[in-house]
Write a protein that holds these residues in place. Sequence first.
Motif, PDB file in Angstrom:
ATOM      1  N   LEU A 124      26.821   2.755  49.544  1.00 57.94           N
ATOM      2  CA  LEU A 124      26.919   3.874  50.482  1.00 57.94           C
ATOM      3  C   LEU A 124      28.330   4.451  50.490  1.00 57.94           C
ATOM      4  O   LEU A 124      28.523   5.673  50.460  1.00 57.94           O
ATOM      5  CB  LEU A 124      26.521   3.423  51.893  1.00 57.94           C
ATOM      6  CG  LEU A 124      26.679   4.465  52.994  1.00 57.94           C
ATOM      7  CD1 LEU A 124      25.793   5.669  52.746  1.00 57.94           C
ATOM      8  CD2 LEU A 124      26.394   3.840  54.342  1.00 57.94           C
ATOM      9  N   LEU A 125      29.336   3.578  50.507  1.00 64.50           N
ATOM     10  CA  LEU A 125      30.723   4.042  50.468  1.00 64.50           C
ATOM     11  C   LEU A 125      30.989   4.846  49.194  1.00 64.50           C
ATOM     12  O   LEU A 125      31.653   5.880  49.233  1.00 64.50           O
ATOM     13  CB  LEU A 125      31.689   2.858  50.559  1.00 64.50           C
ATOM     14  CG  LEU A 125      31.697   2.085  51.875  1.00 64.50           C
ATOM     15  CD1 LEU A 125      32.572   0.847  51.742  1.00 64.50           C
ATOM     16  CD2 LEU A 125      32.136   2.959  53.026  1.00 64.50           C
ATOM     17  N   GLU A 126      30.448   4.377  48.076  1.00 65.53           N
ATOM     18  CA  GLU A 126      30.624   5.090  46.810  1.00 65.53           C
ATOM     19  C   GLU A 126      29.964   6.469  46.842  1.00 65.53           C
ATOM     20  O   GLU A 126      30.534   7.449  46.362  1.00 65.53           O
ATOM     21  CB  GLU A 126      30.021   4.287  45.656  1.00 65.53           C
ATOM     22  CG  GLU A 126      30.772   3.039  45.325  1.00 65.53           C
ATOM     23  CD  GLU A 126      30.017   2.172  44.336  1.00 65.53           C
ATOM     24  OE1 GLU A 126      28.782   2.325  44.181  1.00 65.53           O
ATOM     25  OE2 GLU A 126      30.666   1.325  43.704  1.00 65.53           O
ATOM     26  N   VAL A 127      28.764   6.536  47.412  1.00 64.31           N
ATOM     27  CA  VAL A 127      28.043   7.807  47.472  1.00 64.31           C
ATOM     28  C   VAL A 127      28.790   8.813  48.342  1.00 64.31           C
ATOM     29  O   VAL A 127      28.957   9.985  47.960  1.00 64.31           O
ATOM     30  CB  VAL A 127      26.596   7.595  47.987  1.00 64.31           C
ATOM     31  CG1 VAL A 127      25.925   8.917  48.325  1.00 64.31           C
ATOM     32  CG2 VAL A 127      25.779   6.828  46.955  1.00 64.31           C
ATOM     33  N   VAL A 128      29.263   8.372  49.491  1.00 63.87           N
ATOM     34  CA  VAL A 128      29.996   9.280  50.381  1.00 63.87           C
ATOM     35  C   VAL A 128      31.314   9.710  49.736  1.00 63.87           C
ATOM     36  O   VAL A 128      31.684  10.895  49.791  1.00 63.87           O
ATOM     37  CB  VAL A 128      30.230   8.643  51.768  1.00 63.87           C
ATOM     38  CG1 VAL A 128      31.095   9.541  52.643  1.00 63.87           C
ATOM     39  CG2 VAL A 128      28.901   8.352  52.450  1.00 63.87           C
ATOM     40  N   GLU A 129      32.007   8.772  49.089  1.00 61.69           N
ATOM     41  CA  GLU A 129      33.243   9.136  48.385  1.00 61.69           C
ATOM     42  C   GLU A 129      32.956  10.166  47.306  1.00 61.69           C
ATOM     43  O   GLU A 129      33.668  11.174  47.189  1.00 61.69           O
ATOM     44  CB  GLU A 129      33.877   7.897  47.741  1.00 61.69           C
ATOM     45  CG  GLU A 129      35.110   8.248  46.913  1.00 61.69           C
ATOM     46  CD  GLU A 129      35.423   7.252  45.812  1.00 61.69           C
ATOM     47  OE1 GLU A 129      36.570   7.277  45.347  1.00 61.69           O
ATOM     48  OE2 GLU A 129      34.538   6.482  45.413  1.00 61.69           O
ATOM     49  N   ASP A 130      31.914   9.939  46.521  1.00 61.42           N
ATOM     50  CA  ASP A 130      31.559  10.866  45.443  1.00 61.42           C
ATOM     51  C   ASP A 130      31.234  12.248  46.001  1.00 61.42           C
ATOM     52  O   ASP A 130      31.663  13.275  45.465  1.00 61.42           O
ATOM     53  CB  ASP A 130      30.373  10.315  44.652  1.00 61.42           C
ATOM     54  CG  ASP A 130      30.099  11.097  43.396  1.00 61.42           C
ATOM     55  OD1 ASP A 130      31.061  11.341  42.623  1.00 61.42           O
ATOM     56  OD2 ASP A 130      28.935  11.471  43.160  1.00 61.42           O
ATOM     57  N   TRP A 131      30.484  12.269  47.110  1.00 60.12           N
ATOM     58  CA  TRP A 131      30.161  13.555  47.728  1.00 60.12           C
ATOM     59  C   TRP A 131      31.434  14.273  48.170  1.00 60.12           C
ATOM     60  O   TRP A 131      31.585  15.473  47.943  1.00 60.12           O
ATOM     61  CB  TRP A 131      29.218  13.357  48.921  1.00 60.12           C
ATOM     62  CG  TRP A 131      28.847  14.657  49.548  1.00 60.12           C
ATOM     63  CD1 TRP A 131      27.848  15.486  49.174  1.00 60.12           C
ATOM     64  CD2 TRP A 131      29.511  15.295  50.649  1.00 60.12           C
ATOM     65  NE1 TRP A 131      27.848  16.603  49.967  1.00 60.12           N
ATOM     66  CE2 TRP A 131      28.853  16.516  50.873  1.00 60.12           C
ATOM     67  CE3 TRP A 131      30.596  14.955  51.448  1.00 60.12           C
ATOM     68  CZ2 TRP A 131      29.247  17.388  51.888  1.00 60.12           C
ATOM     69  CZ3 TRP A 131      30.985  15.826  52.445  1.00 60.12           C
ATOM     70  CH2 TRP A 131      30.315  17.023  52.663  1.00 60.12           C
ATOM     71  N   LEU A 132      32.341  13.533  48.813  1.00 61.98           N
ATOM     72  CA  LEU A 132      33.592  14.151  49.272  1.00 61.98           C
ATOM     73  C   LEU A 132      34.412  14.707  48.106  1.00 61.98           C
ATOM     74  O   LEU A 132      35.010  15.775  48.211  1.00 61.98           O
ATOM     75  CB  LEU A 132      34.437  13.148  50.051  1.00 61.98           C
ATOM     76  CG  LEU A 132      33.943  12.790  51.445  1.00 61.98           C
ATOM     77  CD1 LEU A 132      34.770  11.650  52.013  1.00 61.98           C
ATOM     78  CD2 LEU A 132      33.982  13.997  52.359  1.00 61.98           C
ATOM     79  N   ALA A 176      38.507  10.137  51.496  1.00 62.39           N
ATOM     80  CA  ALA A 176      37.837   9.896  50.215  1.00 62.39           C
ATOM     81  C   ALA A 176      38.482   8.726  49.482  1.00 62.39           C
ATOM     82  O   ALA A 176      37.791   7.849  48.951  1.00 62.39           O
ATOM     83  CB  ALA A 176      37.871  11.158  49.356  1.00 62.39           C
ATOM     84  N   LEU A 209      37.583   5.403  51.258  1.00 59.08           N
ATOM     85  CA  LEU A 209      36.207   4.997  50.971  1.00 59.08           C
ATOM     86  C   LEU A 209      36.112   4.353  49.590  1.00 59.08           C
ATOM     87  O   LEU A 209      35.454   3.317  49.416  1.00 59.08           O
ATOM     88  CB  LEU A 209      35.267   6.198  51.056  1.00 59.08           C
ATOM     89  CG  LEU A 209      35.000   6.744  52.451  1.00 59.08           C
ATOM     90  CD1 LEU A 209      34.270   8.076  52.367  1.00 59.08           C
ATOM     91  CD2 LEU A 209      34.207   5.754  53.273  1.00 59.08           C
TER      92      LEU A 209
END
Length: 84
Positions: A27-35, A64, A67
């Motif tokens: 989840l942290l990776e996905v949010v970082e990637d989105w940011l 970012a 995360l």
Amino acid sequence: MTGTPATPPPIAGVVLHPDEAADLARLLEVVEDWLLHADDDARADLAGFLDGSGHGHLAAAGLATLLGHNAVTLHRRLRKATTR
């Protein structure tokens, strides 16, 4: 001394099941990637949300990075804990 067992010391922190830790890291990776790949409008909205001290854009970039670092740390700890 009586025969009652000693109370174990309290655990410092939160204990997660390895699957939960892996899900959290992902989840942290996905949010970082989105940011990192969000468009300018989304980044501006986030900067406005984080602009309490007048440094919203810097705070958004730092979020970012944070995360990403936390995801890597969690993956490392998970790998270390499951390979013992």
